[in-house]
Design an enzyme around this catalytic site. Sequence first.
Site, PDB file in Angstrom:
ATOM      1  N   LEU A 392     123.615  25.698  36.925  1.00 42.52           N
ATOM      2  CA  LEU A 392     123.320  24.930  35.708  1.00 42.52           C
ATOM      3  C   LEU A 392     124.599  24.779  34.897  1.00 42.52           C
ATOM      4  CD1 LEU A 392     119.917  26.624  34.802  1.00 42.52           C
ATOM      5  CD2 LEU A 392     120.268  24.366  35.827  1.00 42.52           C
ATOM      6  N   GLU A 393     125.151  23.585  34.884  1.00 44.34           N
ATOM      7  CA  GLU A 393     126.451  23.358  34.264  1.00 44.34           C
ATOM      8  C   GLU A 393     126.341  22.858  32.832  1.00 44.34           C
ATOM      9  OE1 GLU A 393     128.913  21.041  36.851  1.00 44.34           O
ATOM     10  OE2 GLU A 393     128.447  22.280  38.601  1.00 44.34           O
ATOM     11  N   ASN A 394     125.131  22.833  32.289  1.00 46.87           N
ATOM     12  CA  ASN A 394     124.937  22.399  30.912  1.00 46.87           C
ATOM     13  C   ASN A 394     124.372  23.526  30.048  1.00 46.87           C
ATOM     14  OD1 ASN A 394     125.666  19.531  31.274  1.00 46.87           O
ATOM     15  ND2 ASN A 394     123.913  19.544  32.669  1.00 46.87           N
ATOM     16  N   GLN A 423     130.855  27.655  35.633  1.00 48.80           N
ATOM     17  CA  GLN A 423     132.177  27.108  35.387  1.00 48.80           C
ATOM     18  C   GLN A 423     133.059  28.195  34.765  1.00 48.80           C
ATOM     19  OE1 GLN A 423     131.611  22.633  34.092  1.00 48.80           O
ATOM     20  NE2 GLN A 423     129.978  23.856  33.197  1.00 48.80           N
ATOM     21  N   GLN A 451     133.381  28.492  39.692  1.00 55.60           N
ATOM     22  CA  GLN A 451     134.090  27.284  40.094  1.00 55.60           C
ATOM     23  C   GLN A 451     135.495  27.275  39.479  1.00 55.60           C
ATOM     24  OE1 GLN A 451     131.718  23.676  39.391  1.00 55.60           O
ATOM     25  NE2 GLN A 451     129.895  24.963  39.245  1.00 55.60           N
TER      26      GLN A 451
END
Length: 567
Positions: A392-394, A423, A451
């Site tokens: 989940l990048e948000n 991230q 990442q």
Amino acid sequence: MHHAIRSTRTGTRRRLGAFLATALAATGLAALGGSPAHAADVNLVKNPGFESGISNWTCSSDSGTTVGSPVHSGTSALKATPAGSDDAQCAQTVSVKPNSSYALSAWVQGSYVYLGASGTGTTDVSTWTPSASGWQQLSTTFTTGANTTSVTVYTHGWYGQPAYLADDVTLTGPGGDPGNPGDPAPAAPGGLTAGAVTPTSVALSWNPSSGATGYNVYQDGTKVQSVSGTSATATGLAPSTAYRFEVTATNATGESPKSAPVTATTGAGSGNGPSVPKHAVTGYWQNFNNGATVQKIADVQSQYDIIAVAFADATTTPGAVGFTLDPSLNYSEAAFKADIAAKQSAGKNVVISIGGERGTVSVNDSASANNFADSVYALMQKYGFNGVDIDLENGLNPTHMTQALRALSAKAGSKLVITMAPQTIDMQSASAGYFKTALNIKDILTVVNMQYYNSGSMNGCDGKVYSQGTVDFLTALACIQLEGGLDPSQVGLGLPASTRGAGSGYVDPSVVNNALDCLAKGTSCGSFKPSRTYPGIRGAMTWSTNWDATAANTWSNGVGPHVHGLP
């Protein structure tokens, strides 16, 4: 360096080179590691270890905050960030007595970090270090004037320089406020005992220490937990393994010495945990066609131990996810299921990945947490997935994502594989939501593959700023996780498989291998070298198996054998 320097004490300007060459002689600054002038049992500084945020401290231009890693002791340290016209000074006024001697010290990290005292009534003092890549102690002494009843102690950096860190600020000498002479650090806790033992956990308890507001638990010399009570459970342990535990007590003044150690051996494993190799390679398989080589699961290269199917989709039910094969792949559901089963028969794990750059799954209350667990478990049953990947990048809510993953674990059992792909910004501090979630589920977490791409410059565990694309970026940022509470087996390095796999951050497979060797064996490091090695580091991850195939499998052929050959 060619920056003009303004002295914060005199207002004069001179070039940095001349200042550094003459500062000690011209101003009488105390040398590093100077001896204290007065031995005392109490520290007059309030909140000296920043365990209560920046309470009692005032930082110029709101430049100061606290971080959970790296710290010199306790659970927090000051991080202050200078600007072009601000040196990030953080100060506290302390009551003292006239005509008395005092010793001032602090532990710092960073470039051009200062420690000093003003308003002494005699000669104000300061000391500094041009570069401290690890924790370094600054010390100085002063004597108050005939009418001095308070002094201001401070730290600061320098204009335009990166953020600096400070911790454990100490001022010893006669207290000027009889009603508040300063609180002593607590004594070491006694009675540390190991209780219930399982193959992966050890229960610990100890006697309370007078004046303590919290306790730190150390496992084989490394701090792994901070708790408020007198018990804790060490989790994520290996079966049939002996561990040494110690405990310290903390309060606003600082941390006690370590308790007497206790050794406990975990129980024999049942063989029911996830079947992931000690050193593993993770690859994302694309359920879409974006110009990379289109693959079936059967086509995924044999070097990959964990295959993350990207991605599940959000549904109209809050927190719930679904999955549908992309029609453009011309891949039947029956063949997809059969290919997953064949990979599992070959010793591989296949998980469903939730999120991605455009993922909209939101788990922010108990209902959505339950929906998430129910829906992921339903996909596991339908397709045979071994577990779930959180990408989940948000942002995520650590409380409810923890609830969701524990609910999923209760349904799926001990073989559940849980991976994460945060991230870089998500793992800068143990107080960040992703990092908190990983620590919350440490006993059931398989690996965090951060990442290391599509990223701006980030702080390493030494407080220095590193840019992506280097060995140092990989090792110094991984160190934050390794020293911040995750087991080495729960840390992996995530990189693009080719220059087309990400907007930025691609490195040659040799750079990935050098970073793994640096962390596992202390060899092939860049300018950053960790203070210890982590031979159990899990391995590496890439986006994606498809981009790897497009580049003739250069990444998996280069990194895979190296990961599997780690000690």
